[in-house]
Design a protein around this motif. Structure first.
Motif, PDB file in Angstrom:
ATOM      1  N   ALA A  67       0.942  -1.279  -0.175  1.00  0.00           N
ATOM      2  CA  ALA A  67       0.032   0.132   0.029  1.00  0.00           C
ATOM      3  C   ALA A  67       1.126   1.363  -0.088  1.00  0.00           C
ATOM      4  N   LEU A  68       0.402   2.297  -0.719  1.00  0.00           N
ATOM      5  CA  LEU A  68       0.956   3.474  -0.751  1.00  0.00           C
ATOM      6  C   LEU A  68       0.760   4.125   0.306  1.00  0.00           C
ATOM      7  N   ALA A  69      -0.401   4.329   1.050  1.00  0.00           N
ATOM      8  CA  ALA A  69      -0.964   4.938   1.978  1.00  0.00           C
ATOM      9  C   ALA A  69      -2.255   4.400   2.559  1.00  0.00           C
ATOM     10  N   ASP A  70      -2.814   4.847   3.807  1.00  0.00           N
ATOM     11  CA  ASP A  70      -4.093   4.797   3.955  1.00  0.00           C
ATOM     12  C   ASP A  70      -5.006   6.008   3.524  1.00  0.00           C
ATOM     13  N   THR A  71      -5.952   5.745   3.300  1.00  0.00           N
ATOM     14  CA  THR A  71      -6.928   6.815   2.579  1.00  0.00           C
ATOM     15  C   THR A  71      -6.776   7.831   3.485  1.00  0.00           C
ATOM     16  N   SER A  72      -6.911   7.728   4.968  1.00  0.00           N
ATOM     17  CA  SER A  72      -7.079   8.692   5.830  1.00  0.00           C
ATOM     18  C   SER A  72      -5.673   9.882   5.826  1.00  0.00           C
ATOM     19  N   GLU A  73      -4.709   9.372   5.161  1.00  0.00           N
ATOM     20  CA  GLU A  73      -3.420  10.168   5.101  1.00  0.00           C
ATOM     21  C   GLU A  73      -3.492  11.012   3.708  1.00  0.00           C
ATOM     22  N   ILE A  74      -4.420  10.907   3.115  1.00  0.00           N
ATOM     23  CA  ILE A  74      -4.185  11.768   1.645  1.00  0.00           C
ATOM     24  C   ILE A  74      -4.677  13.144   1.794  1.00  0.00           C
ATOM     25  N   GLY A  75      -5.541  13.363   2.517  1.00  0.00           N
ATOM     26  CA  GLY A  75      -6.225  14.833   2.798  1.00  0.00           C
ATOM     27  C   GLY A  75      -6.426  15.342   1.235  1.00  0.00           C
ATOM     28  N   GLU A  76      -5.985  16.482   0.832  1.00  0.00           N
ATOM     29  CA  GLU A  76      -6.255  16.939  -0.513  1.00  0.00           C
ATOM     30  C   GLU A  76      -5.246  16.348  -1.500  1.00  0.00           C
ATOM     31  N   GLY A  77      -4.100  15.935  -1.124  1.00  0.00           N
ATOM     32  CA  GLY A  77      -3.188  15.369  -1.817  1.00  0.00           C
ATOM     33  C   GLY A  77      -1.833  14.812  -1.216  1.00  0.00           C
ATOM     34  N   LYS A  78      -1.300  13.768  -1.691  1.00  0.00           N
ATOM     35  CA  LYS A  78       0.046  13.426  -1.233  1.00  0.00           C
ATOM     36  C   LYS A  78       1.002  12.826  -2.414  1.00  0.00           C
ATOM     37  N   ILE A  79       2.320  13.532  -2.394  1.00  0.00           N
ATOM     38  CA  ILE A  79       3.319  12.966  -3.264  1.00  0.00           C
ATOM     39  C   ILE A  79       4.101  11.725  -2.780  1.00  0.00           C
ATOM     40  N   PHE A  80       4.213  10.885  -3.461  1.00  0.00           N
ATOM     41  CA  PHE A  80       5.055   9.533  -3.051  1.00  0.00           C
ATOM     42  C   PHE A  80       6.082   9.612  -4.204  1.00  0.00           C
ATOM     43  N   LYS A  81       7.366  10.336  -3.846  1.00  0.00           N
ATOM     44  CA  LYS A  81       8.326  10.541  -4.668  1.00  0.00           C
ATOM     45  C   LYS A  81       8.974   9.202  -5.284  1.00  0.00           C
ATOM     46  N   GLY A  82       9.285   8.240  -4.243  1.00  0.00           N
ATOM     47  CA  GLY A  82       9.905   6.761  -4.523  1.00  0.00           C
ATOM     48  C   GLY A  82       9.049   6.230  -5.844  1.00  0.00           C
ATOM     49  N   GLN A  83       7.727   6.289  -5.936  1.00  0.00           N
ATOM     50  CA  GLN A  83       6.989   5.696  -6.817  1.00  0.00           C
ATOM     51  C   GLN A  83       6.761   6.685  -7.815  1.00  0.00           C
ATOM     52  N   ASP A  84       7.187   8.001  -8.035  1.00  0.00           N
ATOM     53  CA  ASP A  84       6.678   8.933  -8.968  1.00  0.00           C
ATOM     54  C   ASP A  84       5.262   9.204  -9.306  1.00  0.00           C
ATOM     55  N   VAL A  85       4.705   9.139  -8.171  1.00  0.00           N
ATOM     56  CA  VAL A  85       3.091   9.152  -8.233  1.00  0.00           C
ATOM     57  C   VAL A  85       2.395  10.454  -7.205  1.00  0.00           C
ATOM     58  N   VAL A  86       1.593  10.934  -7.425  1.00  0.00           N
ATOM     59  CA  VAL A  86       1.023  12.068  -6.603  1.00  0.00           C
ATOM     60  C   VAL A  86      -0.431  11.403  -6.415  1.00  0.00           C
ATOM     61  N   VAL A  87      -1.186  11.140  -5.214  1.00  0.00           N
ATOM     62  CA  VAL A  87      -2.506  10.862  -5.093  1.00  0.00           C
ATOM     63  C   VAL A  87      -3.463  11.868  -4.650  1.00  0.00           C
ATOM     64  N   THR A  88      -4.599  12.154  -5.209  1.00  0.00           N
ATOM     65  CA  THR A  88      -5.197  13.157  -4.922  1.00  0.00           C
ATOM     66  C   THR A  88      -6.700  12.562  -4.527  1.00  0.00           C
ATOM     67  N   GLN A  89      -7.321  13.591  -3.747  1.00  0.00           N
ATOM     68  CA  GLN A  89      -8.742  13.551  -3.232  1.00  0.00           C
ATOM     69  C   GLN A  89      -9.591  14.474  -3.270  1.00  0.00           C
ATOM     70  N   PRO A  90      -9.962  14.660  -4.844  1.00  0.00           N
ATOM     71  CA  PRO A  90     -10.649  15.816  -5.322  1.00  0.00           C
ATOM     72  C   PRO A  90     -11.963  16.250  -4.572  1.00  0.00           C
ATOM     73  N   SER A  91     -12.653  15.225  -4.187  1.00  0.00           N
ATOM     74  CA  SER A  91     -13.766  15.188  -3.206  1.00  0.00           C
ATOM     75  C   SER A  91     -14.008  13.899  -2.211  1.00  0.00           C
ATOM     76  N   GLU A  92     -14.472  13.994  -1.035  1.00  0.00           N
ATOM     77  CA  GLU A  92     -14.366  12.884   0.075  1.00  0.00           C
ATOM     78  C   GLU A  92     -14.710  11.616  -0.551  1.00  0.00           C
TER      79      GLU A  92
END
Length: 157
Positions: A67-92
């Motif tokens: 897993a990259l992260a728990d959903t609770s850790e994302i907020g508006e968005g979180k960057i994962f440099k090691g995987q070259d990915v940014v995960v966003t949460q535009p709405s809940e």
């Protein structure tokens, strides 16, 4: 009268020994192992002592990627440099993922705030909803990445 040399005797004995070894190793059509059972013949399968074990073996569970992260850790968005990915949460509860490499000159994006993904190199900004360019100089959107969200965990798909 011809004389037999020592060399001739040795070659003859060596050849006879080689012939004996080769004939001892030949199988003459006798199989070394039992032939594979015919799946169409139930008697062949019944004679196989391992047939039941193979049928009774439980299916192995597919191992999920880490897993990259728990959903609770994302907020508006979180960057994962090691995987070259940014995960966003535009709405809940709605998660998206994009490449963390800016399409302008390949810099790594640095932050997510106010609905945009920010590149520090030249000020490009990308939408957290679809990765489209909100502000240049970048002219191409961030590439979308596939993710899966299960049991509160976000994984690259």
């Amino acid at each position: 009268m011809t004389e037999t040399t020592r060399r001739a005797v040795m070659l003859g004995a060596g050849g006879a020994g080689l012939a004996a070894v080769l004939s001892a190793c030949a199988s003459y059509g006798t199989p070394l192992a039992d032939p594979a059972p015919d799946p169409a013949d139930p008697e062949d399968l019944a004679e196989d002592p391992y047939a039941e074990e193979e049928q009774a073996a439980p299916e192995k569970k597919k191992k999920q990627p880490k897993a990259l992260a728990d959903t609770s850790e994302i907020g508006e968005g979180k960057i994962f440099k090691g995987q070259d990915v940014v995960v966003t949460q535009p709405s809940e509860g709605d998660f998206r993922a994009f490449s963390a490499t800016c399409t302008h000159q390949g810099c790594a994006v640095a932050s997510v705030s106010n609905g945009v993904i920010n590149c520090p190199c030249h000020g490009s900004q990308f939408s957290i909803e679809d990765g489209s360019v909100v502000q240049g100089p970048a002219s191409e959107p961030l590439a979308e990445k596939k993710i899966s969200v299960t049991e509160g965990k976000i994984r690259l798909a």
